[in-house]
Motif scaffolding. Structure first.
Motif, PDB file in Angstrom:
ATOM      1  N   GLN A  18       0.839  -1.188   0.000  1.00 26.98           N
ATOM      2  CA  GLN A  18       0.000   0.000   0.000  1.00 26.98           C
ATOM      3  C   GLN A  18       0.874   1.238   0.000  1.00 26.98           C
ATOM      4  OE1 GLN A  18      -2.083  -0.921   3.835  1.00 26.98           O
ATOM      5  NE2 GLN A  18      -1.345   1.100   4.504  1.00 26.98           N
ATOM      6  N   LYS A  19       0.287   2.338  -0.425  1.00 29.30           N
ATOM      7  CA  LYS A  19       1.018   3.595  -0.501  1.00 29.30           C
ATOM      8  C   LYS A  19       0.106   4.729  -0.062  1.00 29.30           C
ATOM      9  CE  LYS A  19       4.169   6.653  -1.739  1.00 29.30           C
ATOM     10  NZ  LYS A  19       5.430   6.808  -0.984  1.00 29.30           N
ATOM     11  N   THR A  20       0.609   5.543   0.859  1.00 26.17           N
ATOM     12  CA  THR A  20      -0.115   6.722   1.311  1.00 26.17           C
ATOM     13  C   THR A  20       0.544   7.968   0.735  1.00 26.17           C
ATOM     14  OG1 THR A  20      -0.755   5.665   3.388  1.00 26.17           O
ATOM     15  CG2 THR A  20      -0.852   8.061   3.310  1.00 26.17           C
ATOM     16  N   LEU A  21      -0.269   8.818   0.123  1.00 27.67           N
ATOM     17  CA  LEU A  21       0.207  10.115  -0.347  1.00 27.67           C
ATOM     18  C   LEU A  21      -0.506  11.186   0.469  1.00 27.67           C
ATOM     19  CD1 LEU A  21       0.251   9.512  -4.214  1.00 27.67           C
ATOM     20  CD2 LEU A  21       2.235   9.888  -2.742  1.00 27.67           C
ATOM     21  N   SER A  22       0.220  11.804   1.382  1.00 30.07           N
ATOM     22  CA  SER A  22      -0.352  12.836   2.247  1.00 30.07           C
ATOM     23  C   SER A  22      -0.604  14.107   1.433  1.00 30.07           C
ATOM     24  CB  SER A  22       0.607  13.125   3.402  1.00 30.07           C
ATOM     25  OG  SER A  22       1.838  13.616   2.891  1.00 30.07           O
ATOM     26  N   PRO A  23      -1.416  15.028   1.941  1.00 35.07           N
ATOM     27  CA  PRO A  23      -1.744  16.242   1.195  1.00 35.07           C
ATOM     28  C   PRO A  23      -0.516  16.986   0.673  1.00 35.07           C
ATOM     29  CG  PRO A  23      -3.170  16.080   3.100  1.00 35.07           C
ATOM     30  CD  PRO A  23      -2.183  14.947   3.208  1.00 35.07           C
ATOM     31  N   GLU A  24       0.535  17.092   1.509  1.00 34.28           N
ATOM     32  CA  GLU A  24       1.729  17.842   1.071  1.00 34.28           C
ATOM     33  C   GLU A  24       2.563  17.085   0.036  1.00 34.28           C
ATOM     34  OE1 GLU A  24       2.629  15.933   5.123  1.00 34.28           O
ATOM     35  OE2 GLU A  24       0.974  17.041   4.179  1.00 34.28           O
ATOM     36  N   GLU A  25       2.322  15.784  -0.095  1.00 31.36           N
ATOM     37  CA  GLU A  25       3.076  14.980  -1.065  1.00 31.36           C
ATOM     38  C   GLU A  25       2.423  14.912  -2.436  1.00 31.36           C
ATOM     39  OE1 GLU A  25       5.237  11.469   1.467  1.00 31.36           O
ATOM     40  OE2 GLU A  25       3.039  11.391   1.396  1.00 31.36           O
ATOM     41  N   VAL A  26       1.140  15.268  -2.502  1.00 29.08           N
ATOM     42  CA  VAL A  26       0.367  15.046  -3.723  1.00 29.08           C
ATOM     43  C   VAL A  26       0.933  15.801  -4.918  1.00 29.08           C
ATOM     44  CG1 VAL A  26      -1.868  15.438  -4.828  1.00 29.08           C
ATOM     45  CG2 VAL A  26      -1.769  14.406  -2.557  1.00 29.08           C
ATOM     46  N   ILE A  27       1.107  17.123  -4.795  1.00 28.89           N
ATOM     47  CA  ILE A  27       1.549  17.928  -5.937  1.00 28.89           C
ATOM     48  C   ILE A  27       2.942  17.509  -6.418  1.00 28.89           C
ATOM     49  CG2 ILE A  27       2.030  20.254  -6.790  1.00 28.89           C
ATOM     50  CD1 ILE A  27      -0.947  19.622  -6.329  1.00 28.89           C
ATOM     51  N   PRO A  28       3.946  17.382  -5.539  1.00 26.32           N
ATOM     52  CA  PRO A  28       5.258  16.915  -6.006  1.00 26.32           C
ATOM     53  C   PRO A  28       5.182  15.564  -6.715  1.00 26.32           C
ATOM     54  CG  PRO A  28       5.449  17.787  -3.790  1.00 26.32           C
ATOM     55  CD  PRO A  28       3.989  17.715  -4.099  1.00 26.32           C
ATOM     56  N   PHE A  29       4.322  14.671  -6.202  1.00 27.80           N
ATOM     57  CA  PHE A  29       4.182  13.354  -6.830  1.00 27.80           C
ATOM     58  C   PHE A  29       3.571  13.482  -8.221  1.00 27.80           C
ATOM     59  CE2 PHE A  29       1.256   9.821  -7.742  1.00 27.80           C
ATOM     60  CZ  PHE A  29       2.179   8.795  -7.855  1.00 27.80           C
ATOM     61  N   LEU A  30       2.496  14.255  -8.346  1.00 24.86           N
ATOM     62  CA  LEU A  30       1.826  14.407  -9.635  1.00 24.86           C
ATOM     63  C   LEU A  30       2.746  15.044 -10.676  1.00 24.86           C
ATOM     64  CD1 LEU A  30      -1.752  15.594  -8.563  1.00 24.86           C
ATOM     65  CD2 LEU A  30      -1.043  13.310  -9.286  1.00 24.86           C
ATOM     66  N   GLU A  31       3.634  15.902 -10.234  1.00 21.38           N
ATOM     67  CA  GLU A  31       4.557  16.558 -11.171  1.00 21.38           C
ATOM     68  C   GLU A  31       5.518  15.562 -11.815  1.00 21.38           C
ATOM     69  OE1 GLU A  31       6.424  19.729  -9.033  1.00 21.38           O
ATOM     70  OE2 GLU A  31       4.758  21.122  -9.373  1.00 21.38           O
ATOM     71  N   THR A  32       5.841  14.477 -11.099  1.00 23.15           N
ATOM     72  CA  THR A  32       6.786  13.491 -11.645  1.00 23.15           C
ATOM     73  C   THR A  32       6.092  12.446 -12.520  1.00 23.15           C
ATOM     74  OG1 THR A  32       6.552  11.966  -9.767  1.00 23.15           O
ATOM     75  CG2 THR A  32       8.203  13.713  -9.577  1.00 23.15           C
ATOM     76  N   LEU A  33       4.780  12.444 -12.527  1.00 20.88           N
ATOM     77  CA  LEU A  33       4.014  11.390 -13.183  1.00 20.88           C
ATOM     78  C   LEU A  33       3.992  11.581 -14.696  1.00 20.88           C
ATOM     79  CD1 LEU A  33       2.522   9.163 -11.590  1.00 20.88           C
ATOM     80  CD2 LEU A  33       0.400  10.424 -11.996  1.00 20.88           C
ATOM     81  N   ASP A  34       4.104  10.471 -15.434  1.00 18.25           N
ATOM     82  CA  ASP A  34       3.910  10.513 -16.885  1.00 18.25           C
ATOM     83  C   ASP A  34       2.447  10.853 -17.145  1.00 18.25           C
ATOM     84  OD1 ASP A  34       3.335   9.624 -19.644  1.00 18.25           O
ATOM     85  OD2 ASP A  34       5.328   8.718 -19.563  1.00 18.25           O
ATOM     86  N   VAL A  35       2.173  11.705 -18.129  1.00 16.39           N
ATOM     87  CA  VAL A  35       0.802  12.154 -18.379  1.00 16.39           C
ATOM     88  C   VAL A  35      -0.137  10.997 -18.731  1.00 16.39           C
ATOM     89  CG1 VAL A  35       1.308  14.542 -19.010  1.00 16.39           C
ATOM     90  CG2 VAL A  35       1.421  12.742 -20.754  1.00 16.39           C
ATOM     91  N   LYS A  36       0.408   9.885 -19.225  1.00 13.08           N
ATOM     92  CA  LYS A  36      -0.457   8.761 -19.580  1.00 13.08           C
ATOM     93  C   LYS A  36      -1.106   8.135 -18.344  1.00 13.08           C
ATOM     94  CE  LYS A  36       3.220   5.263 -19.633  1.00 13.08           C
ATOM     95  NZ  LYS A  36       4.024   4.352 -20.489  1.00 13.08           N
TER      96      LYS A  36
END
Length: 353
Positions: free
Chosen positions: A152-170
């Motif tokens: 499992q993986k938890t993405l806390s509120p402060e982690e969401v934006i940095p994580f989404l920025e690294t994500l491939d758009v697909k």
């Protein structure tokens, strides 16, 4: 759930444990419905033809699907969900969203709840589940894939934006193959690239979807967990052991499929107005033909009347390897509209004018 159909087959047949397994299809015909992790290492995946799967993995074992068994275990798992919250939105037999903001256990930690649920699933069924925990459905869905299988993986509120920025758009919800290729051509490869675009640019290039992309890359996804998902269609299809080129033979097969559709409709007390005929040709191309009738239908005879018209609508371009029938525009949608209207009227009556 992790490789749900394949895992159930391995659970019920220990001889299959640790072996590359495909549910559905065969080395000659059909399409893979699910693949075990051992098979996925060889590039075997769902929706792949059995021929291609066997080519990728010569030792692949094919087993027929047993949906009644999968449904039985799925119901056991959902009972566990309801021990924690009534806000459960099933997506399929092996996946669901849970809103545990307020939960029956009074547990303030969604991460701990996810761990508890996964352990209960393992203890009850012997199967592994993975979970994603975050601020909304979109991010939680992505997070659920990060530590698969059995994690499992938890993405806390402060982690969401940095994580989404690294994500491939697909990986973003709503970005299919065509949109992904268009974004790549525009130099948009990651969430960071997407976030750097203006709303005007995104709406100009992607229409109304541009607003969605603008919001979602900023972690904004306000879709609630909806416990009562309305079934919008019902279907059955068969892949044939040999290609069929005669419409007469096709009608014989379609009669069997229509009988299956009728049985499913009656069990769910449903009827529909739109009949769709699905045809997969020998070259694997797919064609659909649809017709909407004035009244709700559920009987095999009435369904076949429409199907026959659709079959002879135009000449077949190739021999046929699969036929399917689906019914949509169901009467449960009418019931739902009535419920919404009733709620609206109730609210209006309570207001003081």
């Amino acid at each position: 759930m992790d490789a749900f159909y394949a895992s159930v087959e391995q659970l019920d047949n220990p001889e299959l444990v640790g072996k590359p397994l495909a549910v559905g299809g065969s080395e000659k015909r059909g399409v893979v419905a699910a693949a075990s992790y051992e098979a996925r290492k060889f590039g075997v995946r769902s929706a792949m033809s059995g021929v291609a799967a066997k080519r990728n993995c010569p030792d692949l074992i094919f087993v027929p699907p047993r949906f009644d068994r999968y449904r039985e275990i799925s119901n056991e798992i959902r009972k566990i969900f309801f021990e924690y919250t009534d806000l459960v939105e099933p997506l399929s037999l092996d996946e669901a969203y849970l809103d545990v903001t307020e939960n029956k256990k009074g547990n303030p930690s969604a991460t701990m709840i996810a761990a508890e649920i996964r352990k209960k699933i393992k203890d009850k069924t012997g199967l592994n589940a993975s979970a994603g925990i975050s601020i909304n459905k979109f991010v939680a869905k992505i997070a659920s894939d990060i530590n698969k299988p059995n994690g499992q993986k938890t993405l806390s509120p402060e982690e969401v934006i940095p994580f989404l920025e690294t994500l491939d758009v697909k990986k973003f919800f709503g970005v299919g193959k065509v949109t992904k290729e268009k974004m790549y051509r525009l130099g948009i490869y990651t969430g960071k690239d997407l976030k750097s675009q203006t709303l005007e640019f995104l709406t100009e290039n992607f229409g109304k979807s541009g607003i969605h992309y603008y919001n979602v890359v900023r972690g904004i996804h306000n879709s609630k967990v909806k416990p009562s998902r309305i079934q919008k269609s019902l279907a059955a299809e068969h892949t044939f052991s040999e290609n069929i080129s005669s419409e007469i033979f096709m009608m014989q097969r379609l009669e069997e499929i229509a009988m299956e559709v009728e049985d499913r409709l009656l069990k769910r007390k449903l009827a529909g107005k739109t009949v769709t005929l699905k045809i997969r040709y020998s070259d694997f191309s797919i064609q659909t033909r649809s017709k909407t009738v004035p009244l709700f239908i559920a009987s095999k005879e009435l369904i076949l009347e429409v199907v026959k018209e659709l079959l002879y609508q135009e000449k077949m371009k190739e021999s046929v390897r699969l036929l399917g029938i689906s019914i949509s525009n169901l009467n449960n949608e009418i019931s739902k509209k009535k419920e919404v209207l009733k709620e609206s009227i109730d609210v209006q009556l309570k207001l003081e004018f």
